[in-house]
Design an enzyme around this catalytic site. Structure first.
Site, PDB file in Angstrom:
ATOM      1  N   LYS A 190       6.058  19.407 -60.901  1.00 28.35           N
ATOM      2  CA  LYS A 190       4.604  19.548 -60.912  1.00 28.35           C
ATOM      3  C   LYS A 190       3.948  18.197 -60.675  1.00 28.35           C
ATOM      4  O   LYS A 190       4.213  17.225 -61.384  1.00 28.35           O
ATOM      5  CB  LYS A 190       4.115  20.120 -62.245  1.00 28.35           C
ATOM      6  CG  LYS A 190       2.596  20.314 -62.299  1.00 28.35           C
ATOM      7  CD  LYS A 190       2.166  21.000 -63.580  1.00 28.35           C
ATOM      8  CE  LYS A 190       2.059  20.056 -64.747  1.00 28.35           C
ATOM      9  NZ  LYS A 190       0.894  19.124 -64.629  1.00 28.35           N
TER      10      LYS A 190
ATOM     11  N   ASP B 102      -0.753  20.829 -59.059  1.00 26.58           N
ATOM     12  CA  ASP B 102      -1.594  21.197 -60.200  1.00 26.58           C
ATOM     13  C   ASP B 102      -2.885  20.374 -60.175  1.00 26.58           C
ATOM     14  O   ASP B 102      -3.089  19.483 -61.000  1.00 26.58           O
ATOM     15  CB  ASP B 102      -0.807  20.950 -61.489  1.00 26.58           C
ATOM     16  CG  ASP B 102      -1.597  21.297 -62.733  1.00 26.58           C
ATOM     17  OD1 ASP B 102      -2.491  22.150 -62.655  1.00 26.58           O
ATOM     18  OD2 ASP B 102      -1.307  20.701 -63.795  1.00 26.58           O
TER      19      ASP B 102
ATOM     20  N   LYS C  60      -5.975  22.034 -59.995  1.00 25.46           N
ATOM     21  CA  LYS C  60      -6.983  22.881 -60.653  1.00 25.46           C
ATOM     22  C   LYS C  60      -8.324  22.868 -59.917  1.00 25.46           C
ATOM     23  O   LYS C  60      -9.361  22.493 -60.487  1.00 25.46           O
ATOM     24  CB  LYS C  60      -7.178  22.463 -62.114  1.00 25.46           C
ATOM     25  CG  LYS C  60      -5.922  22.539 -62.969  1.00 25.46           C
ATOM     26  CD  LYS C  60      -6.230  22.139 -64.405  1.00 25.46           C
ATOM     27  CE  LYS C  60      -5.012  22.249 -65.302  1.00 25.46           C
ATOM     28  NZ  LYS C  60      -4.028  21.186 -65.041  1.00 25.46           N
TER      29      LYS C  60
ATOM     30  N   ASP D 162     -14.765  24.489 -57.807  1.00 26.34           N
ATOM     31  CA  ASP D 162     -15.973  24.075 -57.108  1.00 26.34           C
ATOM     32  C   ASP D 162     -16.610  25.304 -56.466  1.00 26.34           C
ATOM     33  O   ASP D 162     -16.172  26.433 -56.697  1.00 26.34           O
ATOM     34  CB  ASP D 162     -15.629  23.012 -56.052  1.00 26.34           C
ATOM     35  CG  ASP D 162     -16.725  21.966 -55.903  1.00 26.34           C
ATOM     36  OD1 ASP D 162     -17.887  22.380 -55.672  1.00 26.34           O
ATOM     37  OD2 ASP D 162     -16.435  20.764 -55.996  1.00 26.34           O
TER      38      ASP D 162
ATOM     39  N   THR E 227      -4.299  25.117 -72.380  1.00 30.83           N
ATOM     40  CA  THR E 227      -3.515  25.286 -73.609  1.00 30.83           C
ATOM     41  C   THR E 227      -3.893  24.284 -74.689  1.00 30.83           C
ATOM     42  O   THR E 227      -3.443  24.405 -75.827  1.00 30.83           O
ATOM     43  CB  THR E 227      -2.008  25.176 -73.317  1.00 30.83           C
ATOM     44  OG1 THR E 227      -1.747  23.932 -72.656  1.00 30.83           O
ATOM     45  CG2 THR E 227      -1.536  26.328 -72.451  1.00 30.83           C
TER      46      THR E 227
ATOM     47  N   ARG F 137       6.614  15.873 -71.062  1.00 29.71           N
ATOM     48  CA  ARG F 137       7.046  14.765 -71.896  1.00 29.71           C
ATOM     49  C   ARG F 137       8.372  14.949 -72.634  1.00 29.71           C
ATOM     50  O   ARG F 137       9.130  13.980 -72.768  1.00 29.71           O
ATOM     51  CB  ARG F 137       5.925  14.407 -72.885  1.00 29.71           C
ATOM     52  CG  ARG F 137       4.799  13.635 -72.231  1.00 29.71           C
ATOM     53  CD  ARG F 137       3.550  13.580 -73.078  1.00 29.71           C
ATOM     54  NE  ARG F 137       2.827  14.858 -73.069  1.00 29.71           N
ATOM     55  CZ  ARG F 137       1.638  15.032 -73.609  1.00 29.71           C
ATOM     56  NH1 ARG F 137       1.026  14.026 -74.217  1.00 29.71           N
ATOM     57  NH2 ARG F 137       1.038  16.205 -73.544  1.00 29.71           N
TER      58      ARG F 137
END
Length: 234
Positions: free
Chosen positions: A34, A61, A63, A66, A118, A210
Protein backbone atom coordinates in the site's frame (compact mmCIF):
# COMPACT_ATOMS: atom_id res chain seq x y z
CA UNK A 1 -6.78 -16.48 -4.22
CA UNK A 2 -3.36 -17.33 -2.80
CA UNK A 3 -3.37 -16.70 0.96
CA UNK A 4 -0.41 -14.32 0.53
CA UNK A 5 -2.60 -12.07 -1.62
CA UNK A 6 -4.83 -11.38 1.37
CA UNK A 7 -2.09 -9.35 3.04
CA UNK A 8 -1.42 -5.74 2.06
CA UNK A 9 1.63 -4.18 3.70
CA UNK A 10 1.31 -0.44 4.31
CA UNK A 11 4.47 1.49 3.45
CA UNK A 12 4.16 4.49 5.75
CA UNK A 13 7.46 6.19 4.98
CA UNK A 14 8.45 9.76 4.19
CA UNK A 15 11.18 8.79 1.71
CA UNK A 16 11.66 6.34 -1.14
CA UNK A 17 14.90 4.79 0.09
CA UNK A 18 13.39 3.57 3.36
CA UNK A 19 10.41 2.17 1.47
CA UNK A 20 12.70 0.41 -1.03
CA UNK A 21 14.62 -1.23 1.80
CA UNK A 22 11.42 -2.68 3.28
CA UNK A 23 10.03 -3.69 -0.12
CA UNK A 24 13.26 -5.52 -0.96
CA UNK A 25 13.22 -7.29 2.38
CA UNK A 26 9.59 -8.39 2.02
CA UNK A 27 9.33 -9.07 -1.72
CA UNK A 28 9.63 -12.86 -1.34
CA UNK A 29 6.73 -12.96 1.13
CA UNK A 30 4.45 -10.06 0.20
CA UNK A 31 2.46 -9.64 -3.02
CA UNK A 32 0.66 -6.32 -2.41
CA UNK A 33 2.00 -3.07 -0.99
CA UNK A 34 0.00 0.00 0.00
CA UNK A 35 1.27 3.41 -1.04
CA UNK A 36 -0.44 6.22 0.84
CA UNK A 37 -0.26 10.00 0.67
CA UNK A 38 2.94 10.32 2.69
CA UNK A 39 5.06 8.02 0.52
CA UNK A 40 3.39 8.91 -2.77
CA UNK A 41 4.07 12.63 -2.31
CA UNK A 42 7.57 12.25 -0.89
CA UNK A 43 8.61 9.86 -3.65
CA UNK A 44 6.92 11.89 -6.40
CA UNK A 45 4.98 8.72 -7.26
CA UNK A 46 8.15 6.71 -7.88
CA UNK A 47 7.27 4.23 -5.14
CA UNK A 48 4.49 2.89 -7.37
CA UNK A 49 6.91 2.42 -10.27
CA UNK A 50 9.45 0.65 -8.06
CA UNK A 51 6.89 -1.83 -6.73
CA UNK A 52 5.70 -2.53 -10.27
CA UNK A 53 9.30 -3.09 -11.41
CA UNK A 54 9.40 -6.05 -9.00
CA UNK A 55 6.13 -7.36 -10.47
CA UNK A 56 4.25 -6.72 -7.24
CA UNK A 57 0.82 -5.13 -6.86
CA UNK A 58 -0.01 -1.66 -5.57
CA UNK A 59 -2.94 -0.48 -3.50
CA UNK A 60 -2.89 3.27 -4.13
CA UNK A 61 -4.36 4.67 -0.92
CA UNK A 62 -4.86 8.35 -1.76
CA UNK A 63 -8.52 8.50 -0.71
CA UNK A 64 -9.74 10.79 -3.50
CA UNK A 65 -12.38 13.17 -2.15
CA UNK A 66 -13.46 16.08 -4.33
CA UNK A 67 -16.08 17.24 -6.82
CA UNK A 68 -17.10 14.67 -9.46
CA UNK A 69 -14.81 15.86 -12.29
CA UNK A 70 -11.73 16.08 -10.08
CA UNK A 71 -12.29 12.69 -8.46
CA UNK A 72 -12.94 11.20 -11.89
CA UNK A 73 -9.65 12.63 -13.24
CA UNK A 74 -7.70 11.37 -10.23
CA UNK A 75 -9.23 7.90 -10.62
CA UNK A 76 -8.34 7.88 -14.29
CA UNK A 77 -4.73 8.62 -13.32
CA UNK A 78 -4.74 5.63 -10.92
CA UNK A 79 -6.02 3.34 -13.66
CA UNK A 80 -3.42 4.58 -16.12
CA UNK A 81 -0.73 3.83 -13.51
CA UNK A 82 -2.01 0.24 -13.60
CA UNK A 83 -2.45 -0.02 -9.84
CA UNK A 84 -4.22 -3.09 -8.54
CA UNK A 85 -6.54 -1.10 -6.30
CA UNK A 86 -7.32 2.53 -5.47
CA UNK A 87 -9.84 4.26 -3.26
CA UNK A 88 -12.19 7.23 -3.03
CA UNK A 89 -14.25 8.45 -0.10
CA UNK A 90 -17.83 7.17 -0.13
CA UNK A 91 -18.82 10.59 1.20
CA UNK A 92 -18.21 12.08 -2.27
CA UNK A 93 -21.71 10.75 -2.99
CA UNK A 94 -23.32 8.37 -5.45
CA UNK A 95 -22.94 10.62 -8.52
CA UNK A 96 -19.15 10.57 -8.26
CA UNK A 97 -18.98 6.91 -7.28
CA UNK A 98 -21.01 5.92 -10.33
CA UNK A 99 -18.64 7.83 -12.61
CA UNK A 100 -15.62 6.12 -11.08
CA UNK A 101 -17.31 2.71 -11.28
CA UNK A 102 -17.79 3.21 -15.01
CA UNK A 103 -14.05 3.80 -15.35
CA UNK A 104 -13.19 0.38 -13.93
CA UNK A 105 -15.96 -1.54 -15.64
CA UNK A 106 -14.48 -4.54 -17.47
CA UNK A 107 -11.02 -3.70 -16.12
CA UNK A 108 -8.87 -5.62 -13.66
CA UNK A 109 -8.42 -2.71 -11.26
CA UNK A 110 -10.53 -2.47 -8.12
CA UNK A 111 -12.12 0.86 -7.20
CA UNK A 112 -13.15 0.85 -3.57
CA UNK A 113 -14.78 3.31 -1.20
CA UNK A 114 -13.59 4.51 2.20
CA UNK A 115 -16.47 4.47 4.66
CA UNK A 116 -15.42 5.54 8.17
CA UNK A 117 -11.75 5.80 9.09
CA UNK A 118 -10.73 3.14 11.62
CA UNK A 119 -9.27 5.84 13.86
CA UNK A 120 -12.76 7.27 14.46
CA UNK A 121 -15.23 6.23 17.16
CA UNK A 122 -18.94 6.86 17.77
CA UNK A 123 -18.11 9.88 19.93
CA UNK A 124 -15.91 11.35 17.17
CA UNK A 125 -18.74 11.08 14.66
CA UNK A 126 -21.20 12.61 17.11
CA UNK A 127 -18.81 15.51 17.63
CA UNK A 128 -18.42 16.10 13.88
CA UNK A 129 -21.98 15.59 12.67
CA UNK A 130 -24.19 15.82 15.78
CA UNK A 131 -25.56 12.39 14.92
CA UNK A 132 -26.88 9.67 17.18
CA UNK A 133 -26.04 7.03 14.58
CA UNK A 134 -23.34 4.53 15.50
CA UNK A 135 -20.19 3.94 13.49
CA UNK A 136 -21.62 0.63 12.35
CA UNK A 137 -24.80 2.29 11.07
CA UNK A 138 -22.88 4.93 9.13
CA UNK A 139 -20.54 2.32 7.64
CA UNK A 140 -23.60 0.34 6.57
CA UNK A 141 -25.21 3.39 4.96
CA UNK A 142 -22.05 4.34 3.03
CA UNK A 143 -21.41 0.73 2.03
CA UNK A 144 -24.92 0.59 0.58
CA UNK A 145 -24.25 3.71 -1.51
CA UNK A 146 -20.94 2.28 -2.75
CA UNK A 147 -22.53 -1.05 -3.68
CA UNK A 148 -25.46 0.56 -5.51
CA UNK A 149 -23.04 2.86 -7.33
CA UNK A 150 -21.16 -0.12 -8.75
CA UNK A 151 -17.85 0.13 -6.89
CA UNK A 152 -15.90 -3.06 -6.20
CA UNK A 153 -15.89 -2.89 -2.43
CA UNK A 154 -15.17 -0.78 0.63
CA UNK A 155 -12.52 -0.01 3.17
CA UNK A 156 -13.93 -0.82 6.59
CA UNK A 157 -12.76 -2.07 9.94
CA UNK A 158 -12.57 -5.86 10.33
CA UNK A 159 -15.45 -5.64 12.79
CA UNK A 160 -17.87 -4.65 10.01
CA UNK A 161 -16.59 -7.03 7.31
CA UNK A 162 -18.85 -9.96 8.08
CA UNK A 163 -22.08 -7.99 7.94
CA UNK A 164 -20.97 -6.29 4.69
CA UNK A 165 -20.24 -9.64 3.00
CA UNK A 166 -23.49 -11.16 4.21
CA UNK A 167 -25.46 -8.25 2.75
CA UNK A 168 -23.66 -7.68 -0.55
CA UNK A 169 -22.09 -11.02 -1.43
CA UNK A 170 -18.63 -12.41 -2.00
CA UNK A 171 -17.82 -10.22 -5.02
CA UNK A 172 -18.10 -6.99 -3.01
CA UNK A 173 -14.64 -6.75 -1.46
CA UNK A 174 -13.77 -5.81 2.11
CA UNK A 175 -10.39 -4.15 2.59
CA UNK A 176 -9.60 -3.86 6.26
CA UNK A 177 -7.03 -1.79 8.12
CA UNK A 178 -7.15 -1.87 11.89
CA UNK A 179 -5.56 -5.33 11.95
CA UNK A 180 -3.06 -5.89 14.72
CA UNK A 181 -1.43 -9.17 15.80
CA UNK A 182 -1.66 -9.78 19.54
CA UNK A 183 2.06 -9.11 19.85
CA UNK A 184 1.78 -5.62 18.30
CA UNK A 185 0.69 -2.25 19.69
CA UNK A 186 -2.67 -0.83 18.58
CA UNK A 187 -1.18 2.66 18.00
CA UNK A 188 -3.92 5.05 16.73
CA UNK A 189 -6.25 2.29 15.54
CA UNK A 190 -9.37 1.89 17.70
CA UNK A 191 -11.49 -0.81 16.07
CA UNK A 192 -9.10 -3.73 15.66
CA UNK A 193 -8.85 -7.50 15.23
CA UNK A 194 -5.96 -9.93 14.88
CA UNK A 195 -5.14 -11.23 11.36
CA UNK A 196 -6.70 -14.59 12.20
CA UNK A 197 -9.88 -13.00 13.54
CA UNK A 198 -10.11 -10.61 10.59
CA UNK A 199 -9.93 -13.35 7.95
CA UNK A 200 -12.47 -15.42 9.89
CA UNK A 201 -14.72 -12.36 9.92
CA UNK A 202 -14.74 -12.27 6.08
CA UNK A 203 -12.07 -9.66 5.37
CA UNK A 204 -10.92 -10.17 1.77
CA UNK A 205 -7.75 -8.14 2.32
CA UNK A 206 -6.10 -7.04 5.55
CA UNK A 207 -3.83 -4.01 5.73
CA UNK A 208 -0.92 -4.26 8.16
CA UNK A 209 1.73 -1.58 8.50
CA UNK A 210 3.74 -0.81 11.61
CA UNK A 211 3.60 -4.31 13.18
CA UNK A 212 5.61 -5.43 10.13
CA UNK A 213 7.49 -2.37 8.89
CA UNK A 214 8.61 -1.17 12.34
CA UNK A 215 9.56 -4.64 13.51
CA UNK A 216 13.19 -5.50 14.24
CA UNK A 217 12.72 -8.28 11.69
CA UNK A 218 10.06 -7.24 9.11
CA UNK A 219 10.34 -10.45 7.10
CA UNK A 220 9.74 -12.63 10.14
CA UNK A 221 6.87 -10.40 11.25
CA UNK A 222 5.27 -10.73 7.79
CA UNK A 223 5.63 -14.50 8.00
CA UNK A 224 3.87 -14.54 11.38
CA UNK A 225 0.96 -12.54 9.97
CA UNK A 226 0.78 -14.80 6.91
CA UNK A 227 0.76 -17.86 9.17
CA UNK A 228 -2.33 -16.47 10.93
CA UNK A 229 -4.00 -15.86 7.56
CA UNK A 230 -3.17 -19.36 6.39
CA UNK A 231 -4.57 -20.90 9.57
CA UNK A 232 -7.77 -18.89 9.22
CA UNK A 233 -8.53 -20.17 5.70
CA UNK A 234 -7.70 -23.84 6.29
Amino acid sequence: MNYKEKLIVALDYDNLESAKKTIDELKDEVEIFKVGLELFLNSYGKAVDYIHSLEKKVFLDLKFHDIPNTTFAASKFAIEKDVFMFNIHASVGSETMKKVAELTKNKSQLAIAVTVLTSLTDSNLNEMFSTTKTTKEIVSQLADLAYKSGLNGIVCSPLEAKSVKEKYGKNFKTICPGVRPKWAAKNDQKRVMTPYEAIKNNCDYIVVGRPITKSDNPKEAAKLVLDEIKQAII
